[in-house]
Design a protein around this motif. Structure first.
Motif, PDB file in Angstrom:
ATOM      1  N   ILE A   1     -20.085 -12.558 -14.190  1.00  0.00           N
ATOM      2  CA  ILE A   1     -18.734 -12.283 -14.655  1.00  0.00           C
ATOM      3  C   ILE A   1     -18.707 -12.038 -16.152  1.00  0.00           C
ATOM      4  CG2 ILE A   1     -16.439 -13.311 -14.921  1.00  0.00           C
ATOM      5  CD1 ILE A   1     -16.907 -14.638 -12.164  1.00  0.00           C
ATOM      6  N   VAL A   2     -19.600 -12.643 -16.897  1.00  0.00           N
ATOM      7  CA  VAL A   2     -19.595 -12.506 -18.354  1.00  0.00           C
ATOM      8  C   VAL A   2     -20.276 -11.212 -18.829  1.00  0.00           C
ATOM      9  CG1 VAL A   2     -21.744 -13.741 -18.833  1.00  0.00           C
ATOM     10  CG2 VAL A   2     -19.907 -13.829 -20.491  1.00  0.00           C
ATOM     11  N   THR A   3     -21.077 -10.579 -17.963  1.00  0.00           N
ATOM     12  CA  THR A   3     -21.866  -9.428 -18.423  1.00  0.00           C
ATOM     13  C   THR A   3     -21.029  -8.241 -18.911  1.00  0.00           C
ATOM     14  OG1 THR A   3     -22.223  -8.761 -16.113  1.00  0.00           O
ATOM     15  CG2 THR A   3     -23.978 -10.031 -17.184  1.00  0.00           C
ATOM     16  N   PRO A   4     -19.878  -7.907 -18.306  1.00  0.00           N
ATOM     17  CA  PRO A   4     -19.082  -6.809 -18.882  1.00  0.00           C
ATOM     18  C   PRO A   4     -18.558  -7.144 -20.284  1.00  0.00           C
ATOM     19  CG  PRO A   4     -18.456  -7.174 -16.606  1.00  0.00           C
ATOM     20  CD  PRO A   4     -19.341  -8.324 -16.999  1.00  0.00           C
ATOM     21  N   LEU A   5     -18.253  -8.404 -20.524  1.00  0.00           N
ATOM     22  CA  LEU A   5     -17.812  -8.818 -21.863  1.00  0.00           C
ATOM     23  C   LEU A   5     -18.957  -8.671 -22.862  1.00  0.00           C
ATOM     24  CD1 LEU A   5     -15.851 -10.121 -23.880  1.00  0.00           C
ATOM     25  CD2 LEU A   5     -16.577 -12.364 -22.991  1.00  0.00           C
ATOM     26  N   ILE A   6     -20.155  -9.043 -22.461  1.00  0.00           N
ATOM     27  CA  ILE A   6     -21.328  -8.886 -23.336  1.00  0.00           C
ATOM     28  C   ILE A   6     -21.501  -7.415 -23.703  1.00  0.00           C
ATOM     29  CG2 ILE A   6     -23.858  -9.030 -23.400  1.00  0.00           C
ATOM     30  CD1 ILE A   6     -23.586 -11.581 -21.642  1.00  0.00           C
ATOM     31  N   ARG A   7     -21.383  -6.542 -22.720  1.00  0.00           N
ATOM     32  CA  ARG A   7     -21.505  -5.095 -22.973  1.00  0.00           C
ATOM     33  C   ARG A   7     -20.432  -4.629 -23.958  1.00  0.00           C
ATOM     34  NH1 ARG A   7     -22.429   0.295 -20.279  1.00  0.00           N
ATOM     35  NH2 ARG A   7     -23.555  -0.634 -18.557  1.00  0.00           N
ATOM     36  N   LYS A   8     -19.187  -5.060 -23.745  1.00  0.00           N
ATOM     37  CA  LYS A   8     -18.071  -4.665 -24.619  1.00  0.00           C
ATOM     38  C   LYS A   8     -18.353  -5.080 -26.066  1.00  0.00           C
ATOM     39  CE  LYS A   8     -13.565  -3.804 -25.519  1.00  0.00           C
ATOM     40  NZ  LYS A   8     -13.103  -2.439 -25.735  1.00  0.00           N
ATOM     41  N   LEU A   9     -18.810  -6.298 -26.263  1.00  0.00           N
ATOM     42  CA  LEU A   9     -19.111  -6.788 -27.609  1.00  0.00           C
ATOM     43  C   LEU A   9     -20.228  -5.966 -28.251  1.00  0.00           C
ATOM     44  CD1 LEU A   9     -18.928 -10.589 -26.798  1.00  0.00           C
ATOM     45  CD2 LEU A   9     -17.404  -9.383 -28.378  1.00  0.00           C
ATOM     46  N   ALA A  10     -21.274  -5.677 -27.483  1.00  0.00           N
ATOM     47  CA  ALA A  10     -22.391  -4.883 -28.007  1.00  0.00           C
ATOM     48  C   ALA A  10     -21.939  -3.472 -28.350  1.00  0.00           C
ATOM     49  CB  ALA A  10     -23.537  -4.855 -26.997  1.00  0.00           C
ATOM     50  N   GLU A  11     -21.103  -2.875 -27.520  1.00  0.00           N
ATOM     51  CA  GLU A  11     -20.599  -1.528 -27.785  1.00  0.00           C
ATOM     52  C   GLU A  11     -19.721  -1.490 -29.029  1.00  0.00           C
ATOM     53  OE1 GLU A  11     -18.789  -0.551 -24.019  1.00  0.00           O
ATOM     54  OE2 GLU A  11     -20.652   0.355 -23.246  1.00  0.00           O
ATOM     55  N   GLU A  12     -19.118  -2.628 -29.375  1.00  0.00           N
ATOM     56  CA  GLU A  12     -18.313  -2.705 -30.599  1.00  0.00           C
ATOM     57  C   GLU A  12     -19.178  -2.968 -31.828  1.00  0.00           C
ATOM     58  OE1 GLU A  12     -15.123  -5.502 -30.119  1.00  0.00           O
ATOM     59  OE2 GLU A  12     -13.989  -4.114 -28.841  1.00  0.00           O
ATOM     60  N   GLY A  13     -20.483  -3.109 -31.628  1.00  0.00           N
ATOM     61  CA  GLY A  13     -21.395  -3.276 -32.751  1.00  0.00           C
ATOM     62  C   GLY A  13     -21.889  -4.679 -32.986  1.00  0.00           C
ATOM     63  N   TYR A  14     -21.486  -5.621 -32.171  1.00  0.00           N
ATOM     64  CA  TYR A  14     -21.963  -6.994 -32.327  1.00  0.00           C
ATOM     65  C   TYR A  14     -23.383  -7.128 -31.782  1.00  0.00           C
ATOM     66  CZ  TYR A  14     -17.170  -8.512 -33.278  1.00  0.00           C
ATOM     67  OH  TYR A  14     -15.916  -8.667 -33.829  1.00  0.00           O
ATOM     68  N   GLU A  15     -24.182  -7.936 -32.459  1.00  0.00           N
ATOM     69  CA  GLU A  15     -25.495  -8.325 -31.945  1.00  0.00           C
ATOM     70  C   GLU A  15     -25.250  -9.618 -31.173  1.00  0.00           C
ATOM     71  OE1 GLU A  15     -29.170 -10.200 -34.093  1.00  0.00           O
ATOM     72  OE2 GLU A  15     -29.214  -8.030 -34.426  1.00  0.00           O
ATOM     73  N   VAL A  16     -25.303  -9.529 -29.861  1.00  0.00           N
ATOM     74  CA  VAL A  16     -24.841 -10.626 -29.006  1.00  0.00           C
ATOM     75  C   VAL A  16     -25.940 -11.655 -28.756  1.00  0.00           C
ATOM     76  CG1 VAL A  16     -23.820 -11.233 -26.781  1.00  0.00           C
ATOM     77  CG2 VAL A  16     -23.208  -9.069 -27.882  1.00  0.00           C
ATOM     78  N   THR A  17     -25.623 -12.900 -29.113  1.00  0.00           N
ATOM     79  CA  THR A  17     -26.465 -14.045 -28.770  1.00  0.00           C
ATOM     80  C   THR A  17     -25.734 -14.832 -27.688  1.00  0.00           C
ATOM     81  OG1 THR A  17     -27.432 -14.220 -30.971  1.00  0.00           O
ATOM     82  CG2 THR A  17     -27.467 -16.209 -29.622  1.00  0.00           C
ATOM     83  N   VAL A  18     -26.438 -15.163 -26.616  1.00  0.00           N
ATOM     84  CA  VAL A  18     -25.832 -15.915 -25.519  1.00  0.00           C
ATOM     85  C   VAL A  18     -26.491 -17.279 -25.440  1.00  0.00           C
ATOM     86  CG1 VAL A  18     -25.352 -15.974 -23.052  1.00  0.00           C
ATOM     87  CG2 VAL A  18     -25.395 -13.779 -24.241  1.00  0.00           C
ATOM     88  N   ASN A  19     -25.672 -18.317 -25.435  1.00  0.00           N
ATOM     89  CA  ASN A  19     -26.145 -19.675 -25.224  1.00  0.00           C
ATOM     90  C   ASN A  19     -25.913 -19.975 -23.749  1.00  0.00           C
ATOM     91  OD1 ASN A  19     -26.412 -22.477 -25.027  1.00  0.00           O
ATOM     92  ND2 ASN A  19     -25.591 -22.829 -27.070  1.00  0.00           N
ATOM     93  N   ALA A  20     -27.005 -20.101 -22.976  1.00  0.00           N
ATOM     94  CA  ALA A  20     -26.890 -20.256 -21.526  1.00  0.00           C
ATOM     95  C   ALA A  20     -27.834 -21.331 -21.022  1.00  0.00           C
ATOM     96  CB  ALA A  20     -27.213 -18.928 -20.843  1.00  0.00           C
ATOM     97  N   THR A  21     -27.473 -21.928 -19.903  1.00  0.00           N
ATOM     98  CA  THR A  21     -28.349 -22.925 -19.294  1.00  0.00           C
ATOM     99  C   THR A  21     -29.591 -22.244 -18.738  1.00  0.00           C
ATOM    100  OG1 THR A  21     -27.114 -22.718 -17.240  1.00  0.00           O
ATOM    101  CG2 THR A  21     -26.512 -24.538 -18.686  1.00  0.00           C
ATOM    102  N   SER A  22     -30.651 -23.008 -18.576  1.00  0.00           N
ATOM    103  CA  SER A  22     -31.937 -22.439 -18.172  1.00  0.00           C
ATOM    104  C   SER A  22     -31.852 -21.729 -16.829  1.00  0.00           C
ATOM    105  CB  SER A  22     -33.008 -23.525 -18.131  1.00  0.00           C
ATOM    106  OG  SER A  22     -32.601 -24.591 -17.298  1.00  0.00           O
ATOM    107  N   TYR A  23     -31.034 -22.250 -15.890  1.00  0.00           N
ATOM    108  CA  TYR A  23     -30.982 -21.613 -14.572  1.00  0.00           C
ATOM    109  C   TYR A  23     -30.195 -20.310 -14.572  1.00  0.00           C
ATOM    110  CZ  TYR A  23     -26.299 -23.570 -13.785  1.00  0.00           C
ATOM    111  OH  TYR A  23     -24.969 -23.886 -13.890  1.00  0.00           O
ATOM    112  N   SER A  24     -29.427 -20.046 -15.629  1.00  0.00           N
ATOM    113  CA  SER A  24     -28.671 -18.792 -15.672  1.00  0.00           C
ATOM    114  C   SER A  24     -29.304 -17.743 -16.577  1.00  0.00           C
ATOM    115  CB  SER A  24     -27.224 -19.057 -16.103  1.00  0.00           C
ATOM    116  OG  SER A  24     -27.192 -19.658 -17.372  1.00  0.00           O
ATOM    117  N   VAL A  25     -30.352 -18.104 -17.281  1.00  0.00           N
ATOM    118  CA  VAL A  25     -31.010 -17.164 -18.192  1.00  0.00           C
ATOM    119  C   VAL A  25     -31.563 -15.952 -17.436  1.00  0.00           C
ATOM    120  CG1 VAL A  25     -33.022 -16.889 -19.717  1.00  0.00           C
ATOM    121  CG2 VAL A  25     -31.497 -18.826 -20.013  1.00  0.00           C
ATOM    122  N   ALA A  26     -32.035 -16.152 -16.206  1.00  0.00           N
ATOM    123  CA  ALA A  26     -32.614 -15.045 -15.432  1.00  0.00           C
ATOM    124  C   ALA A  26     -31.624 -13.898 -15.244  1.00  0.00           C
ATOM    125  CB  ALA A  26     -33.095 -15.551 -14.079  1.00  0.00           C
TER     126      ALA A  26
END
Length: 201
Positions: A1-26
């Motif tokens: 669910i968060v991946t479209p938001l990540i794309r939107k931020l990157a398209e706006e020029g942000y270098e996106v860092t995601v803090n995620a639990t180990s089981y969701s990193v994949a």
């Protein structure tokens, strides 16, 4: 669910860092819109006395924009068992919580007007794509059945449906062209039923 938001931020020029639990990193692997991943072991920071808020407070000033999605869906829209709101009536929950999760995630992140019907993204390597196509061809078999992928459980007790096996049997009886692939963690094995058209993974 968060991946479209990540794309939107990157398209706006942000270098996106995601803090995620180990089981969701994949889920973030090979995602071209993610610049950095901070792997957070689940329960490494206990939340009994507000330690998580303190921990996030350390990260916040290091970024131009900081979006904390914790409890934005589970808690805000999905009322979790054991909390007071879980025991409210259906009409109350429907009025407050009947929202598209993708749209709500954008709104929560400050994009109140984004309503684009987006869906989640997974990014695979070429090797993974080839292996996946070969496996699906094998799973469908000579009769070219169609497949349903059935996740037997989620991260909490509220994400387990104990009657899945009964529904699977009925679906298989109704449709001879159907095969079901069951997935989940080791504990899910107790929910798997045996059937010649169920591929237990």
């Amino acid at each position: 669910i968060v991946t479209p938001l990540i794309r939107k931020l990157a398209e706006e020029g942000y270098e996106v860092t995601v803090n995620a639990t180990s089981y969701s990193v994949a889920i973030l692997e090979n995602n071209p819109w993610v610049a950095n991943v901070v792997c957070q072991e689940r329960e490494a920071i206990p939340n009994e006395y507000g330690e998580l808020d303190e921990y996030w407070g350390i990260w916040k000033p290091r970024y131009d924009r900081y979006i904390n999605l914790s409890e934005s869906l589970e808690g805000a829209l999905l009322k979790v068992e054991g909390r007071r709101e879980f025991f409210t009536h259906q009409a109350w929950r429907h009025e407050r919580c009947n929202k598209n999760y993708y749209d709500y995630t954008f709104e929560f992140a400050g994009y109140k007007d984004v309503r684009n019907g987006c869906i989640g993204e997974l990014h695979f390597t070429v090797e993974e794509e080839v292996k996946m196509k070969d496996w699906i061809k094998w799973a469908k078999g000579k009769d070219n059945s169609y497949l349903i992928l059935w996740c037997l459980a989620g991260s909490g007790r509220n994400k387990v449906y104990p009657f899945a096996g009964q529904i699977q049997k009925e679906l298989l009886e109704r449709d001879p062209n159907l095969k079901i692939v069951t997935v989940g963690e080791k504990d899910c094995r107790m929910l798997e039923i045996k059937h010649d058209r169920i591929i237990r993974m």
